[in-house]
Scaffold this motif. Structure first.
Motif, PDB file in Angstrom:
ATOM      1  N   HIS A 287       6.248  -2.041  -9.664  1.00 22.23           N
ATOM      2  CA  HIS A 287       4.848  -2.259  -9.022  1.00 22.23           C
ATOM      3  C   HIS A 287       4.622  -1.263  -7.752  1.00 22.23           C
ATOM      4  CE1 HIS A 287       1.877  -5.389  -8.324  1.00 22.23           C
ATOM      5  NE2 HIS A 287       2.127  -5.674  -7.298  1.00 22.23           N
ATOM      6  N   TYR A 288       3.267  -0.897  -7.755  1.00 21.57           N
ATOM      7  CA  TYR A 288       3.240   0.050  -6.777  1.00 21.57           C
ATOM      8  C   TYR A 288       3.548  -0.162  -5.508  1.00 21.57           C
ATOM      9  CZ  TYR A 288       0.881   3.920  -3.984  1.00 21.57           C
ATOM     10  OH  TYR A 288       0.625   4.789  -3.330  1.00 21.57           O
ATOM     11  N   SER A 289       3.359  -1.326  -4.994  1.00 17.13           N
ATOM     12  CA  SER A 289       3.512  -1.764  -3.352  1.00 17.13           C
ATOM     13  C   SER A 289       5.045  -2.046  -3.068  1.00 17.13           C
ATOM     14  CB  SER A 289       2.605  -2.999  -3.233  1.00 17.13           C
ATOM     15  OG  SER A 289       1.453  -2.879  -3.331  1.00 17.13           O
ATOM     16  N   GLU A 290       5.641  -2.284  -4.320  1.00 18.73           N
ATOM     17  CA  GLU A 290       7.097  -2.437  -3.912  1.00 18.73           C
ATOM     18  C   GLU A 290       7.918  -1.015  -3.957  1.00 18.73           C
ATOM     19  OE1 GLU A 290       8.736  -5.721  -4.030  1.00 18.73           O
ATOM     20  OE2 GLU A 290       6.826  -6.565  -3.858  1.00 18.73           O
TER      21      GLU A 290
ATOM     22  N   ILE B 223     -22.335   0.149   0.086  1.00 23.68           N
ATOM     23  CA  ILE B 223     -21.037   0.188   0.454  1.00 23.68           C
ATOM     24  C   ILE B 223     -20.129   0.762  -0.412  1.00 23.68           C
ATOM     25  CG2 ILE B 223     -19.285  -1.622   1.424  1.00 23.68           C
ATOM     26  CD1 ILE B 223     -21.789  -3.519   1.489  1.00 23.68           C
ATOM     27  N   ASP B 224     -19.472   1.685   0.017  1.00 26.08           N
ATOM     28  CA  ASP B 224     -18.291   2.367  -0.752  1.00 26.08           C
ATOM     29  C   ASP B 224     -17.183   2.049  -0.185  1.00 26.08           C
ATOM     30  OD1 ASP B 224     -18.566   4.766  -3.140  1.00 26.08           O
ATOM     31  OD2 ASP B 224     -16.812   4.803  -1.459  1.00 26.08           O
ATOM     32  N   ALA B 225     -16.322   1.339  -0.821  1.00 25.00           N
ATOM     33  CA  ALA B 225     -14.926   0.838  -0.177  1.00 25.00           C
ATOM     34  C   ALA B 225     -13.972   1.270  -0.655  1.00 25.00           C
ATOM     35  CB  ALA B 225     -15.154  -0.768  -0.318  1.00 25.00           C
ATOM     36  N   LYS B 226     -12.675   1.434  -0.128  1.00 25.71           N
ATOM     37  CA  LYS B 226     -11.661   2.013  -0.524  1.00 25.71           C
ATOM     38  C   LYS B 226     -10.420   1.044  -0.263  1.00 25.71           C
ATOM     39  CE  LYS B 226     -14.561   5.583  -0.030  1.00 25.71           C
ATOM     40  NZ  LYS B 226     -15.673   5.559   1.028  1.00 25.71           N
ATOM     41  N   SER B 227      -9.469   0.801  -1.064  1.00 29.09           N
ATOM     42  CA  SER B 227      -8.388  -0.293  -0.852  1.00 29.09           C
ATOM     43  C   SER B 227      -7.161   0.234  -1.011  1.00 29.09           C
ATOM     44  CB  SER B 227      -8.563  -1.525  -1.312  1.00 29.09           C
ATOM     45  OG  SER B 227      -7.702  -2.321  -1.076  1.00 29.09           O
ATOM     46  N   GLY B 228      -6.028   0.006  -0.429  1.00 29.98           N
ATOM     47  CA  GLY B 228      -4.729   0.026  -1.089  1.00 29.98           C
ATOM     48  C   GLY B 228      -4.335  -0.808  -2.198  1.00 29.98           C
ATOM     49  N   VAL B 229      -3.047  -0.575  -2.409  1.00 27.84           N
ATOM     50  CA  VAL B 229      -2.833  -1.428  -3.779  1.00 27.84           C
ATOM     51  C   VAL B 229      -2.493  -2.845  -3.536  1.00 27.84           C
ATOM     52  CG1 VAL B 229      -1.639  -1.191  -5.870  1.00 27.84           C
ATOM     53  CG2 VAL B 229      -2.221   0.795  -4.801  1.00 27.84           C
ATOM     54  N   SER B 230      -1.777  -3.096  -2.367  1.00 27.20           N
ATOM     55  CA  SER B 230      -1.611  -4.408  -1.908  1.00 27.20           C
ATOM     56  C   SER B 230      -2.539  -5.470  -2.103  1.00 27.20           C
ATOM     57  CB  SER B 230      -0.617  -4.466  -0.754  1.00 27.20           C
ATOM     58  OG  SER B 230      -1.650  -4.067   0.331  1.00 27.20           O
ATOM     59  N   GLY B 231      -3.689  -5.058  -2.022  1.00 22.66           N
ATOM     60  CA  GLY B 231      -4.766  -5.726  -2.190  1.00 22.66           C
ATOM     61  C   GLY B 231      -5.034  -6.552  -3.420  1.00 22.66           C
ATOM     62  N   ALA B 232      -4.305  -6.010  -4.534  1.00 24.91           N
ATOM     63  CA  ALA B 232      -4.068  -6.298  -5.814  1.00 24.91           C
ATOM     64  C   ALA B 232      -3.051  -7.585  -5.913  1.00 24.91           C
ATOM     65  CB  ALA B 232      -3.962  -5.412  -7.020  1.00 24.91           C
TER      66      ALA B 232
ATOM     67  N   THR C 165      -1.579  -1.993 -11.425  1.00 25.48           N
ATOM     68  CA  THR C 165      -0.968  -1.772 -10.245  1.00 25.48           C
ATOM     69  C   THR C 165       0.478  -1.048 -10.543  1.00 25.48           C
ATOM     70  OG1 THR C 165      -0.267  -3.857 -10.659  1.00 25.48           O
ATOM     71  CG2 THR C 165      -2.061  -3.539  -8.905  1.00 25.48           C
ATOM     72  N   HIS C 166       0.732  -0.786 -11.703  1.00 31.65           N
ATOM     73  CA  HIS C 166       1.809   0.050 -12.021  1.00 31.65           C
ATOM     74  C   HIS C 166       1.926   1.311 -11.509  1.00 31.65           C
ATOM     75  CE1 HIS C 166       5.323   0.371 -15.083  1.00 31.65           C
ATOM     76  NE2 HIS C 166       5.002   1.366 -15.544  1.00 31.65           N
TER      77      HIS C 166
ATOM     78  N   LEU D 253      -9.812   2.167  -5.799  1.00 33.36           N
ATOM     79  CA  LEU D 253      -8.202   1.787  -5.696  1.00 33.36           C
ATOM     80  C   LEU D 253      -7.503   3.134  -5.351  1.00 33.36           C
ATOM     81  CD1 LEU D 253      -6.177  -0.559  -5.913  1.00 33.36           C
ATOM     82  CD2 LEU D 253      -5.602   0.487  -8.171  1.00 33.36           C
ATOM     83  N   VAL D 254      -6.786   3.068  -4.116  1.00 36.74           N
ATOM     84  CA  VAL D 254      -6.311   4.462  -3.477  1.00 36.74           C
ATOM     85  C   VAL D 254      -4.866   4.456  -3.436  1.00 36.74           C
ATOM     86  CG1 VAL D 254      -6.159   5.540  -1.334  1.00 36.74           C
ATOM     87  CG2 VAL D 254      -8.306   4.451  -1.827  1.00 36.74           C
ATOM     88  N   PRO D 255      -4.121   5.432  -3.640  1.00 42.72           N
ATOM     89  CA  PRO D 255      -2.856   5.404  -3.701  1.00 42.72           C
ATOM     90  C   PRO D 255      -1.962   5.295  -2.504  1.00 42.72           C
ATOM     91  CG  PRO D 255      -3.450   7.665  -4.133  1.00 42.72           C
ATOM     92  CD  PRO D 255      -4.779   6.780  -4.022  1.00 42.72           C
ATOM     93  N   MET D 256      -1.918   4.077  -1.953  1.00 41.57           N
ATOM     94  CA  MET D 256      -1.279   3.655  -0.500  1.00 41.57           C
ATOM     95  C   MET D 256      -1.314   2.078  -0.724  1.00 41.57           C
ATOM     96  SD  MET D 256      -4.657   3.984   1.945  1.00 41.57           S
ATOM     97  CE  MET D 256      -5.977   2.920   2.084  1.00 41.57           C
ATOM     98  N   THR D 257      -0.075   1.754   0.042  1.00 41.57           N
ATOM     99  CA  THR D 257       0.052   0.396   0.122  1.00 41.57           C
ATOM    100  C   THR D 257      -0.954  -0.702   0.547  1.00 41.57           C
ATOM    101  OG1 THR D 257       2.153   0.998  -0.385  1.00 41.57           O
ATOM    102  CG2 THR D 257       1.845  -1.325   0.270  1.00 41.57           C
ATOM    103  N   ARG D 258      -1.111  -0.216   1.905  1.00 39.60           N
ATOM    104  CA  ARG D 258      -1.954  -1.087   2.747  1.00 39.60           C
ATOM    105  C   ARG D 258      -3.039  -0.288   3.310  1.00 39.60           C
ATOM    106  NH1 ARG D 258       0.664  -5.056   6.403  1.00 39.60           N
ATOM    107  NH2 ARG D 258       2.558  -5.749   5.413  1.00 39.60           N
ATOM    108  N   GLY D 259      -4.093  -0.708   3.684  1.00 36.49           N
ATOM    109  CA  GLY D 259      -5.307  -0.310   4.451  1.00 36.49           C
ATOM    110  C   GLY D 259      -6.556  -0.286   3.422  1.00 36.49           C
TER     111      GLY D 259
END
Lengths: 343, 343, 343, 343
Positions: free
Chosen positions: B190-193, C172-181, C189-190, C232-238
């Motif tokens: 899982h990505y966040s892990e 609004i163009d928004a970008k999220s880290g993966v932990s949001g999922a 989220t693999h 969806l951006v390749p980062m955990t948080r943010g």
């Protein structure tokens, strides 16, 4: 207590600021920087917006404004600052490598230049609290350990004097996040060269080797030579060491586990995980904790240990504050009680 | 040659498609999938848009449509498919683990269940071309090596029969990208892990251990036990092994380097780097090459080797196509000539 | 104050634990989990080793043990728990989406199912403290805002009633880290599907759209329709939102900047950066702060705003604790004073 | 055909080498580098081990050894090299920005310095094959498009002359991997500053803006001003643009989809995905393809387009080779047939 930070814009410097600015018994009197003198620290690090700290150039006169000085400079530069501080009776915690080795010859051999102040080498107390707590309390100069040595020494300390492993068999395969290389730009830390890739570096030649060997030598009361291979991992923070040692006695995992539990009983920052739960650097993210686990590979007669830390916290600035707390007679976890952040 | 792929939607399966769809001497006759049967592969993997391959459920009748069958299934599932293929005289390259071990008991011990077709265990030729090229050419069943064993065996093969290292001293500390765990979702992947973190797993218990030991045993003509510790690294592709072995003779780096250069002379896929240039997994990204380097740590009397591959290419599907080329009497690098992609 | 957390093992749940376990005026009375009931939270999250909290199954009887309840469940599940809490007079902060929308029809349209407790929809106070502070103080039920809406509303709030922008032009163009999922595993989220890649999702159909529109409607006193595209951006948080709006009056950047400075004067958690200094999600890492900046594109007559938060803190659990502090009459930054962590 | 590459050690340079070294109709005659002249390219990029190409300093005499010259230099440096090539009648494909704009004044305004060779500005053919194929075939100087403009122009080209969208309403929110910033080290591309974080940059001031506007102006036969905001994403390769435009006629998604399918019928490198399948940069990884999708947001009357490419391939070196193929009268996908690599 008033504290000063020399070299506040490097990664260990700003990590010190992050911890000390919220430390209930510390007041940051000054922060120095050569490149950014005259500017607000929050201009260099906008995430600190709201914190009012102006960077200043280092001068000995600054020392009158602090009870304890943190030095976060590249190796080779701490000497003169330590000299100034010693003259003025200001206690020093040096996060650099200059006062960790006891022997000037060893320093020269691994760092490639003569030591500027060999006379103080043996006065620096090696600042690994879990081992040297008592000495640190009385020190004038604390040599804060390197990040890699911290992972290794915490993993092996409980075995000192137990006669359970063969010290000559120790192999350390270590993995570090990129922040350990600091904020200085280079191709080695250029995003597109590092991302999605792993590499070994400094194979059989990394400067933390003699530091590890010196302290292991004290544990095992013998000259110890280790193989130490660091790797660069595509992550910002985190450091994990996998340590192999041949058992010299028959011992099972439960017995070893009991030794570790006993040794680290009551330690706020060292945590032995349950059997089968292997440390993950994310567990320490932003915290001063070290996570450990071990297994005995009965097939090969080896003990395998894994330990991890946040290289900028327990591997540098958090440990420095832990040492500061000891020097100041405060509870050791003052300002350091956070548990790491997941995910 | 007509080829079929059983299990085409896993990561090794789709990597096979990526390579074989551009292979001048192969024509993909069918691709199977249990979960996605009836759909275009390009629906499951939109990056393949334009490729016209419909996924079908596996049935023995399909085998009439191919000269060579690739099996890319999780371990434990290849047996019946291999049985079908053997019956119909179709050559098989099995990317799974089921036919790599010579001994059914060892299989059961490490994989936890009885082997379904022990009678064929010894008929499977271990498909590491750099070592077994001749046997592979005549094989009916090629057991494609595991990714970790590939890094280890290529690193140690040149030392076979040289009497230079003590086989009992071999320690392998390996690091893998996450794609090695496949496409099946789990908390472990899982990505966040996983992101921004490293961990050890399967310490002293990973299933590639007996495979490594079996083949090293052939190199060294002795029973070999190794310590093998895999780690999960936050990157998609790439696998790097750091290997430690005690030297049993005095030998310097240049002599060893000469042995390696000699051994891998003319090999298209194994590259010894220059002294001091340590392999970086990105060097192999998308290619079938293995990068190697070594040093002798004179202080400890140990040889340290580092090798890396792309786990999905030389560690799986690229090597499978290399084996296919040998079976088909083609130049070994047909369809595999790419050099890796940087950055 | 005693607090309970329903759904403590999801990412917002564990973030709540991380904050509340160090909050000087909160005591965690219970933590619930359906999947892990009976186990220590520290077994599920080993980084919390040392924290003694046993997960329990939710039951209404638990509510007697808390003054305030945090609900961190997937949408659609809060209703019955809120019902229990209301019956027992326990204040609720719901981190889910169920009580954010004022209108049951809108809920059904975007969430695809009938609302279980429409009668309470208008009783939930929308918990964005910077806008609704007064109402929150008296609320029985606080609907903690969604992460995306938080970035958007904080960026646009200062423009309410100013007549400076055309509300119909907002994009609004928004970008999220993966932990949001969240922590639920899925192919989306693999790791190997997400790493080193960016994608848009929920284009013109994301469920946070009506929430944004509802609150903007209050700002601009008009029905507002926005285009909202998450990525969806390749980062955990943010989480970072880039917002475009046509100016309906001539106004320069300095004037706008003054409006924002004035509006957020004294706010502990909203920080307008200096001209040219664009927010970076890392600035908020682990903190409850929102960083903002803006520019006027004179060539096109558009205002461009960028805002960012840590989706798990100001976008979820930190904001929930901020709301808790308001409910409890505490300084709003109690337990939330951290500044983000760099690097 | 013999080709030369000026500036072969930057990321677009090495990507050219990666493609051209396997191109059946191209032979690399020379590769230049200022910093590494005299060394093997494979020393600088060890993943090319085995490729025998020695870097040389640029001199006009080299040009006699090639039929077509690729220039991969930072902007502002191509002029003199183009002059040399024009003099010797060697065709040039310039990957830099110097010959993309038609107007010297616009160049000066956005690039901040006078153009060195304004007389050739209008002789450079803008090298976007899907639009300018015919002109490229006869060009002496091809100005290879910028990466961002490529994503935008491919997404909007099918709408030219259709009168469906309001050109004044176009907003482009773009996201790029870090390799777009090149190999030159800087704090902006320092791993620990970029990883696990996203930021906007060059807001309303990025140099690709006039390039986009110039070419859109030709599509829409009008002066076009766009809002263009690039973002830096923690990934090595990949670029994705999300484009918003107000519809000026009532049109539904199916009609638009038909227009796009028609327009890109037979194009090897542009792929419209199925409804709801949003482009992911990983789909293009290492390939010359552009993936597109669109939706009509009926609520707001806007068209939303998403397009993505590999910034180093279709956004730079792959497109340059595509132009080379046109110049050389070869099938356009020669050497470029790869489909991207997943995972």
């Amino acid at each position: 207590m008033k504290v000063g930070i020399v070299g506040a814009t490097g990664y260990t410097g700003v990590q010190l600021v992050q911890i000390l600015s919220r430390h209930e018994n510390a007041e940051i009197s000054f922060v120095t920087s050569q490149s950014y003198a005259g500017r607000q620290l929050a201009e260099v690090y906008p995430h600190l917006a709201g914190l009012d700290l102006v960077l200043t150039e280092y001068s000995p006169a600054l020392l009158q404004r602090c009870d304890c000085l943190f030095i976060a400079l590249p190796h080779g530069l701490s000497g003169p600052v330590v000299a100034d501080a010693r003259e003025q009776g200001v206690k020093v915690i040096d996060l650099g490598a200059d006062f960790r080795l006891d022997d000037a010859g060893t320093y020269q051999q691994w760092y490639g230049s003569e030591h500027s102040h060999p006379q103080w080498l043996r006065q620096g107390v090696y600042g690994l609290p879990e081992i040297n707590r008592a000495k640190i309390g009385n020190a004038q100069l604390v040599a804060n350990p390197g990040c890699y040595p911290t992972t290794v020494l915490l993993a092996l300390a409980p075995l000192a004097d137990k006669g359970l492993v063969n010290p000559g068999s120790i192999i350390i395969d270590a993995k570090s996040g990129v922040s350990g290389a600091g904020r200085k730009v280079s191709l080695t830390t250029h995003y597109s060269e590092v991302n999605d890739s792993i590499t070994a570096y400094g194979v059989a030649s990394h400067r933390h080797t003699p530091e590890i060997e010196q302290e292991l030598g004290k544990f095992f009361n013998a000259e110890v030579k280790v193989s130490f291979t660091p790797h660069l991992v595509p992550m910002t923070r985190g450091m994990l060491s996998t340590i192999y040692a041949s058992l010299s006695k028959t011992v099972n995992e439960d017995e070893l586990r009991a030794i570790y539990q006993d040794y680290y009983q009551g330690e706020p920052f060292v945590q032995l995980l349950s059997p089968g739960q292997w440390p993950k650097t994310k567990y320490c993210y932003g915290s001063n904790r070290c996570f450990l686990n071990l297994t005995v590979d009965q097939r090969t007669g080896r003990l395998i240990l894994v330990s991890c830390i946040d290289n900028l916290v327990k591997g540098a600035s958090g440990q420095a504050v832990q040492n500061f707390n000891i020097l100041a007679g405060l509870p050791e976890d003052t300002g350091l009680a956070g548990m790491g952040m997941m995910p």
